[in-house]
Scaffold this motif. Sequence first.
Motif, PDB file in Angstrom:
ATOM      1  N   ASN A   1       0.917  -1.150  -0.135  1.00 54.00           N
ATOM      2  CA  ASN A   1       0.011  -0.198   0.002  1.00 54.00           C
ATOM      3  C   ASN A   1       0.922   1.129  -0.047  1.00 54.00           C
ATOM      4  O   ASN A   1       1.536   1.490   1.057  1.00 54.00           O
ATOM      5  CB  ASN A   1      -0.815   0.060   1.116  1.00 54.00           C
ATOM      6  N   LEU A   2       0.904   1.791  -1.142  1.00 48.24           N
ATOM      7  CA  LEU A   2       1.868   2.976  -1.240  1.00 48.24           C
ATOM      8  C   LEU A   2       0.919   4.236  -1.227  1.00 48.24           C
ATOM      9  O   LEU A   2       1.749   5.292  -1.858  1.00 48.24           O
ATOM     10  CB  LEU A   2       2.696   2.891  -2.457  1.00 48.24           C
ATOM     11  N   ASN A   3      -0.228   4.363  -1.067  1.00 53.98           N
ATOM     12  CA  ASN A   3      -0.963   5.621  -0.853  1.00 53.98           C
ATOM     13  C   ASN A   3      -0.431   6.731  -0.389  1.00 53.98           C
ATOM     14  O   ASN A   3      -0.521   7.758  -0.585  1.00 53.98           O
ATOM     15  CB  ASN A   3      -2.241   5.506  -0.395  1.00 53.98           C
ATOM     16  N   TRP A   4       0.153   6.395   0.840  1.00 55.81           N
ATOM     17  CA  TRP A   4       0.748   7.607   1.588  1.00 55.81           C
ATOM     18  C   TRP A   4       2.134   7.963   0.825  1.00 55.81           C
ATOM     19  O   TRP A   4       2.276   9.437   0.988  1.00 55.81           O
ATOM     20  CB  TRP A   4       1.303   6.958   2.979  1.00 55.81           C
ATOM     21  N   PHE A   5       2.715   7.413   0.064  1.00 59.61           N
ATOM     22  CA  PHE A   5       3.891   8.015  -0.765  1.00 59.61           C
ATOM     23  C   PHE A   5       3.418   8.756  -1.852  1.00 59.61           C
ATOM     24  O   PHE A   5       3.865   9.883  -2.109  1.00 59.61           O
ATOM     25  CB  PHE A   5       4.743   6.744  -1.227  1.00 59.61           C
ATOM     26  N   TRP A   6       2.281   8.189  -2.775  1.00 58.87           N
ATOM     27  CA  TRP A   6       1.838   8.969  -3.809  1.00 58.87           C
ATOM     28  C   TRP A   6       1.386  10.379  -3.217  1.00 58.87           C
ATOM     29  O   TRP A   6       1.445  11.169  -4.043  1.00 58.87           O
ATOM     30  CB  TRP A   6       0.729   7.945  -4.580  1.00 58.87           C
ATOM     31  N   ARG A   7       0.517  10.035  -2.439  1.00 53.55           N
ATOM     32  CA  ARG A   7       0.047  11.406  -1.599  1.00 53.55           C
ATOM     33  C   ARG A   7       0.942  12.538  -1.180  1.00 53.55           C
ATOM     34  O   ARG A   7       0.761  13.716  -1.692  1.00 53.55           O
ATOM     35  CB  ARG A   7      -0.774  10.966  -0.663  1.00 53.55           C
ATOM     36  N   GLY A   8       2.092  12.099  -0.375  1.00 59.20           N
ATOM     37  CA  GLY A   8       3.082  13.073   0.093  1.00 59.20           C
ATOM     38  C   GLY A   8       3.992  13.510  -1.014  1.00 59.20           C
ATOM     39  O   GLY A   8       4.280  14.594  -0.965  1.00 59.20           O
ATOM     40  N   TRP A   9       4.460  12.616  -1.886  1.00 57.86           N
ATOM     41  CA  TRP A   9       5.500  13.153  -2.851  1.00 57.86           C
ATOM     42  C   TRP A   9       4.941  13.546  -4.042  1.00 57.86           C
ATOM     43  O   TRP A   9       5.460  14.290  -4.786  1.00 57.86           O
ATOM     44  CB  TRP A   9       6.332  11.790  -3.173  1.00 57.86           C
ATOM     45  N   PHE A  10       4.029  13.046  -4.688  1.00 56.67           N
ATOM     46  CA  PHE A  10       3.424  13.551  -6.028  1.00 56.67           C
ATOM     47  C   PHE A  10       2.138  14.353  -5.897  1.00 56.67           C
ATOM     48  O   PHE A  10       2.100  15.432  -6.511  1.00 56.67           O
ATOM     49  CB  PHE A  10       2.947  12.049  -6.839  1.00 56.67           C
ATOM     50  N   LEU A  11       1.215  14.265  -5.132  1.00 54.96           N
ATOM     51  CA  LEU A  11       0.094  15.027  -4.928  1.00 54.96           C
ATOM     52  C   LEU A  11       0.265  16.191  -4.196  1.00 54.96           C
ATOM     53  O   LEU A  11      -0.406  17.382  -4.363  1.00 54.96           O
ATOM     54  CB  LEU A  11      -1.133  14.152  -4.560  1.00 54.96           C
TER      55      LEU A  11
END
Length: 649
Positions: A541-551
């Motif tokens: 589950n990489l939601n936290w990473f996409w949310r913080g680094w990309f979005l």
Amino acid sequence: MKRLPLLSISILSLSLSTSSFAQQKSNYSYTEAFAPLFFNNNGDEFRSASGKPGPAYWQNNADYKITATLDDQKNTIAGNVEINYSNNSPDQLDYVWLQLDQNMFSKEGRGQAISPLTKSRYGDANASFDGGYTISSVTDLTGKPVDYIITDTRMQIRLTQALAAKGGKTGFKIQYSYTIPEYGADRTGILKAAKGNVFAIAQWFPRVCVYDNIRGWNTIPYTGPGEFYREFGNYQVQITAPANHIVVLGGELQNPQEVFTAEQFKRYENAKNSDQTVIIRSAQEVAQANSRPNKKSLTWKYILNNAQDIAWASSSSFILDAARINLVNGKKSLAISAYPEESNGNNAWERSTEYTKAAIEHYSNKWFDYPYPVAVNVASNVGGMEYPALSFCGNKARAGSLWGVTNHEFGHNWFPMIVSSNEREFGWMDEGFNSFINEIATESFNNGEYFKQVGDPNSQAVRFTDPRLEAIMNTPQSMDERNIGILLYYKPAYGLKLLRNEIIGAERFDYAFKKYISDWAYKHPTPEDFFRSMENGTGENLNWFWRGWFLNNWRLDQAINKVTYIKNDPKLGSVITVQNLEKLPMPVVVEATTVSGKKIRKKLPVEIWERNQSFDFKIDSKEPLISVQLDPDKVFPDHVPENNIWTAK
């Protein structure tokens, strides 16, 4: 941030005391970082929830037949293009949109209107230049005029009868001409050379816009920063140029015996079977009239299949060399370099074919087969720009800089030429992914000839997460031009490197990344498709990473808050308290050093931050500690490294 004095005053007294920084106020919210419902869309028949194309995935197709003539005295192109378009969508189409990129360089072009007075990559260096297409006629395939309207860099062809869904076909013929800009947004242009100008020709014919199931027609104007989004198709191209010119194009040459001298044709054929660079036309021969056929003009015929664009170059000053590219499963391609004498020698363009061959072979073996019959590198006044099977690179580049730009531009054959994302909206899926694979290729080239680590991510963290930056998930058009290098190239590439090396691991990451490439080869993925593909392929589950680094542009600040001994006895082990002070979570790596010099490492997964702002964990030490270091390899983008170390006093 300032570190408070430690309570202990010596190593010996550590066994009798508790040592700590003051508890600091944290901006971190675990309910925000690990919030559910990250994805905006459920999987469907077109795009799977696992990140793959769905069973009903579709995309439209456009084939091109182009004839064009270069006038090297007037710096003009005159051409005719026949477009055969297939509508594979489930929708009837009442009109078809085309891209007219050269209109950016007209005085009325939006791209010119918004170019800043300060120096910009996007525009033409000649302020008096007035370019753009002159459209002489637009007809259907029978020659009957069609109804159309041109707005800036787009043409809308209005159909008299709606184009049928799921296989409907139509076609157009367009007669056009334009004046080549001297410096066309660093993508096309004219380089002045002693033995004749180098014409780098791109975005040189009307092209169909993409119609997809995301937004229908993709008609964002071309203004320079955002690159392209194109349909795949087959190309048949005939270029007529002065006979003293050599024309190179990203495709397979159909009539080499007609356009080369007998000796050049022999060398050209030899190069197809040589792993060493073969000179086809030498620097000495460029000055000799008999190094070209004794005619007024020649027509060069090329084909390229299953590609989304095509580009070419022409010059009387070209030195030409080539070598065989060895691909997977015994397949072959041909690396070709074309450059003027000014670019030759002193570890410069005479190594271009070596670099091109090495880059293509690496990416083919590591990620996905190279699909094109040639890989052509052209020295021009375009600093670096990619098209299928052909790249323009800076004519003054040499040594590491020439390897770097060659490696980068040919890496683009995988992103976005094979995996065709929408560069106009998501430039990071193009530049960032490519920059990521470029570093791996550079490390492997010639035993690391040009590979070196520049600084460490800690030193880059300040610029990667500067609060003044926009988020990666913005269009290139809505980024400050000064930020494009960080947001499209370096920050997303570094994010993938973090995932590969620190969060997931190379074996699982590479498997999932290769699967993403193969699943979306010759198709149009979105950011959600990529995020889903990597999560499903790695099992994370990489939601936290996409949310913080990309979005979002969240920052990382981990800190050591406290170091104590269990029951105040160093022999029983130590307890370390770390805090997450900013909005971005990351795994934690610590290295404790004991009084005897022993180093003890421990890595904690990112999940420690799922419900904590601070976290206590045990180190199995048997003696007093003299220091504890967070992120000892300096691989995480912590923007306050000062609070990453605890030292006994």
